[in-house]
Write a protein that holds these residues in place. Structure first.
Motif, PDB file in Angstrom:
ATOM      1  N   ALA A   1      -1.983  48.838   3.924  1.00 30.97           N
ATOM      2  CA  ALA A   1      -2.486  47.685   3.176  1.00 30.97           C
ATOM      3  C   ALA A   1      -3.085  48.126   1.840  1.00 30.97           C
ATOM      4  CB  ALA A   1      -3.522  46.923   3.994  1.00 30.97           C
ATOM      5  N   ALA A   2      -3.796  49.240   1.848  1.00 32.70           N
ATOM      6  CA  ALA A   2      -4.351  49.761   0.590  1.00 32.70           C
ATOM      7  C   ALA A   2      -3.229  50.145  -0.371  1.00 32.70           C
ATOM      8  CB  ALA A   2      -5.254  50.958   0.868  1.00 32.70           C
ATOM      9  N   LEU A   3      -2.152  50.698   0.148  1.00 35.93           N
ATOM     10  CA  LEU A   3      -1.006  51.054  -0.686  1.00 35.93           C
ATOM     11  C   LEU A   3      -0.347  49.806  -1.264  1.00 35.93           C
ATOM     12  CD1 LEU A   3       0.763  53.329  -1.772  1.00 35.93           C
ATOM     13  CD2 LEU A   3       2.087  53.191   0.346  1.00 35.93           C
ATOM     14  N   VAL A   4      -0.150  48.788  -0.441  1.00 31.29           N
ATOM     15  CA  VAL A   4       0.447  47.533  -0.915  1.00 31.29           C
ATOM     16  C   VAL A   4      -0.438  46.895  -1.981  1.00 31.29           C
ATOM     17  CG1 VAL A   4       1.007  45.162  -0.225  1.00 31.29           C
ATOM     18  CG2 VAL A   4       1.791  47.089   1.169  1.00 31.29           C
ATOM     19  N   TYR A   5      -1.734  46.850  -1.744  1.00 32.28           N
ATOM     20  CA  TYR A   5      -2.625  46.250  -2.731  1.00 32.28           C
ATOM     21  C   TYR A   5      -2.757  47.108  -3.978  1.00 32.28           C
ATOM     22  CZ  TYR A   5      -3.740  41.871  -0.631  1.00 32.28           C
ATOM     23  OH  TYR A   5      -3.643  40.577  -0.187  1.00 32.28           O
ATOM     24  N   SER A   6      -2.548  48.407  -3.842  1.00 24.51           N
ATOM     25  CA  SER A   6      -2.502  49.269  -5.028  1.00 24.51           C
ATOM     26  C   SER A   6      -1.302  48.901  -5.892  1.00 24.51           C
ATOM     27  CB  SER A   6      -2.431  50.741  -4.610  1.00 24.51           C
ATOM     28  OG  SER A   6      -3.613  51.121  -3.952  1.00 24.51           O
ATOM     29  N   ALA A   7      -0.165  48.602  -5.263  1.00 26.29           N
ATOM     30  CA  ALA A   7       1.009  48.146  -6.011  1.00 26.29           C
ATOM     31  C   ALA A   7       0.701  46.835  -6.722  1.00 26.29           C
ATOM     32  CB  ALA A   7       2.203  47.989  -5.072  1.00 26.29           C
ATOM     33  N   ARG A   8      -0.055  45.948  -6.070  1.00 23.14           N
ATOM     34  CA  ARG A   8      -0.439  44.682  -6.697  1.00 23.14           C
ATOM     35  C   ARG A   8      -1.322  44.928  -7.932  1.00 23.14           C
ATOM     36  NH1 ARG A   8       0.344  39.990  -3.571  1.00 23.14           N
ATOM     37  NH2 ARG A   8      -1.554  39.024  -4.392  1.00 23.14           N
ATOM     38  N   VAL A   9      -2.236  45.911  -7.816  1.00 21.94           N
ATOM     39  CA  VAL A   9      -3.078  46.253  -8.965  1.00 21.94           C
ATOM     40  C   VAL A   9      -2.213  46.722 -10.130  1.00 21.94           C
ATOM     41  CG1 VAL A   9      -4.797  47.895  -9.851  1.00 21.94           C
ATOM     42  CG2 VAL A   9      -5.171  46.754  -7.642  1.00 21.94           C
ATOM     43  N   MET A  10      -1.242  47.580  -9.842  1.00 27.21           N
ATOM     44  CA  MET A  10      -0.381  48.071 -10.915  1.00 27.21           C
ATOM     45  C   MET A  10       0.422  46.933 -11.533  1.00 27.21           C
ATOM     46  SD  MET A  10      -1.464  51.062 -11.107  1.00 27.21           S
ATOM     47  CE  MET A  10      -0.432  51.505 -12.491  1.00 27.21           C
ATOM     48  N   ASP A  11       0.832  45.952 -10.702  1.00 29.55           N
ATOM     49  CA  ASP A  11       1.515  44.774 -11.210  1.00 29.55           C
ATOM     50  C   ASP A  11       0.580  43.981 -12.130  1.00 29.55           C
ATOM     51  OD1 ASP A  11       3.835  43.022 -11.284  1.00 29.55           O
ATOM     52  OD2 ASP A  11       2.650  41.642 -10.053  1.00 29.55           O
ATOM     53  N   ALA A  12      -0.676  43.852 -11.715  1.00 34.72           N
ATOM     54  CA  ALA A  12      -1.668  43.139 -12.539  1.00 34.72           C
ATOM     55  C   ALA A  12      -1.904  43.887 -13.853  1.00 34.72           C
ATOM     56  CB  ALA A  12      -2.979  42.974 -11.778  1.00 34.72           C
ATOM     57  N   VAL A  13      -1.949  45.213 -13.782  1.00 33.53           N
ATOM     58  CA  VAL A  13      -2.118  46.021 -14.996  1.00 33.53           C
ATOM     59  C   VAL A  13      -0.975  45.731 -15.962  1.00 33.53           C
ATOM     60  CG1 VAL A  13      -2.058  48.386 -15.905  1.00 33.53           C
ATOM     61  CG2 VAL A  13      -3.476  47.848 -13.916  1.00 33.53           C
ATOM     62  N   ASN A  14       0.243  45.762 -15.451  1.00 32.26           N
ATOM     63  CA  ASN A  14       1.403  45.488 -16.305  1.00 32.26           C
ATOM     64  C   ASN A  14       1.355  44.089 -16.890  1.00 32.26           C
ATOM     65  OD1 ASN A  14       2.413  48.033 -15.805  1.00 32.26           O
ATOM     66  ND2 ASN A  14       3.763  47.359 -14.149  1.00 32.26           N
ATOM     67  N   ALA A  15       0.956  43.109 -16.076  1.00 30.78           N
ATOM     68  CA  ALA A  15       0.878  41.724 -16.559  1.00 30.78           C
ATOM     69  C   ALA A  15      -0.153  41.591 -17.661  1.00 30.78           C
ATOM     70  CB  ALA A  15       0.567  40.773 -15.411  1.00 30.78           C
ATOM     71  N   HIS A  16      -1.299  42.240 -17.468  1.00 28.21           N
ATOM     72  CA  HIS A  16      -2.359  42.180 -18.496  1.00 28.21           C
ATOM     73  C   HIS A  16      -1.917  42.857 -19.781  1.00 28.21           C
ATOM     74  CE1 HIS A  16      -5.881  40.312 -16.572  1.00 28.21           C
ATOM     75  NE2 HIS A  16      -5.322  40.739 -15.441  1.00 28.21           N
ATOM     76  N   GLU A  17      -1.239  43.966 -19.650  1.00 27.99           N
ATOM     77  CA  GLU A  17      -0.766  44.672 -20.843  1.00 27.99           C
ATOM     78  C   GLU A  17       0.303  43.884 -21.571  1.00 27.99           C
ATOM     79  OE1 GLU A  17      -1.617  49.329 -19.719  1.00 27.99           O
ATOM     80  OE2 GLU A  17       0.385  48.512 -19.312  1.00 27.99           O
ATOM     81  N   ASP A  18       1.142  43.159 -20.802  1.00 29.30           N
ATOM     82  CA  ASP A  18       2.227  42.350 -21.396  1.00 29.30           C
ATOM     83  C   ASP A  18       1.734  40.992 -21.868  1.00 29.30           C
ATOM     84  OD1 ASP A  18       3.883  44.456 -20.810  1.00 29.30           O
ATOM     85  OD2 ASP A  18       4.747  43.512 -19.010  1.00 29.30           O
ATOM     86  N   GLY A  19       0.473  40.643 -21.531  1.00 32.22           N
ATOM     87  CA  GLY A  19      -0.073  39.350 -21.930  1.00 32.22           C
ATOM     88  C   GLY A  19       0.338  38.190 -21.046  1.00 32.22           C
TER      89      GLY A  19
END
Length: 114
Positions: free
Chosen positions: A95-113
């Motif tokens: 679950a921590a690994l899956v949610y880590s992937a979600r964080v990276m997705d959020a990072v990309n979304a924030h960087e892309d606006g």
């Protein structure tokens, strides 16, 4: 560590108090708790091993003390309990690994606006 047997007695006493104040709440919980037993697809020991794994993932000390006693009563060995706990540990890590992937997705979304 806790005195698990005393804790269980104290906990059941407090739950009894809740039952007096809100009997339908405790009755509803008891209905849910007994529902799996009625199907007969899993034996009691297996249900208790699952309960212990879930108790770890939900961090419920009350569940740990109640279901440890029940698992042992139904013949669970230390090795079986350890294996069930290993599943809980792996799922928490997963679950921590899956949610880590979600964080990276959020990072990309924030960087892309987005």
């Amino acid at each position: 560590m806790l005195d698990w047997l005393d804790y269980r007695k104290e906990l059941l006493g407090r739950i009894g108090e809740i039952g007096k104040l809100s009997p339908d709440t405790v009755a509803g919980y008891q209905t849910l708790s007994k529902a799996g037993q009625k199907t007969g697809h899993l034996d009691a020991k297996t249900r208790e091993l699952i309960a212990l794994a879930v108790a770890v993932t939900t961090r419920c000390d009350g569940c740990i003390t109640v279901h440890t006693g029940e698992a042992l009563k139904h013949g669970a060995t230390h090795e079986e309990i350890a294996e069930a706990l290993g599943v809980a540990i792996a799922l928490n890590a997963g679950a921590a690994l899956v949610y880590s992937a979600r964080v990276m997705d959020a990072v990309n979304a924030h960087e892309d606006g987005h």
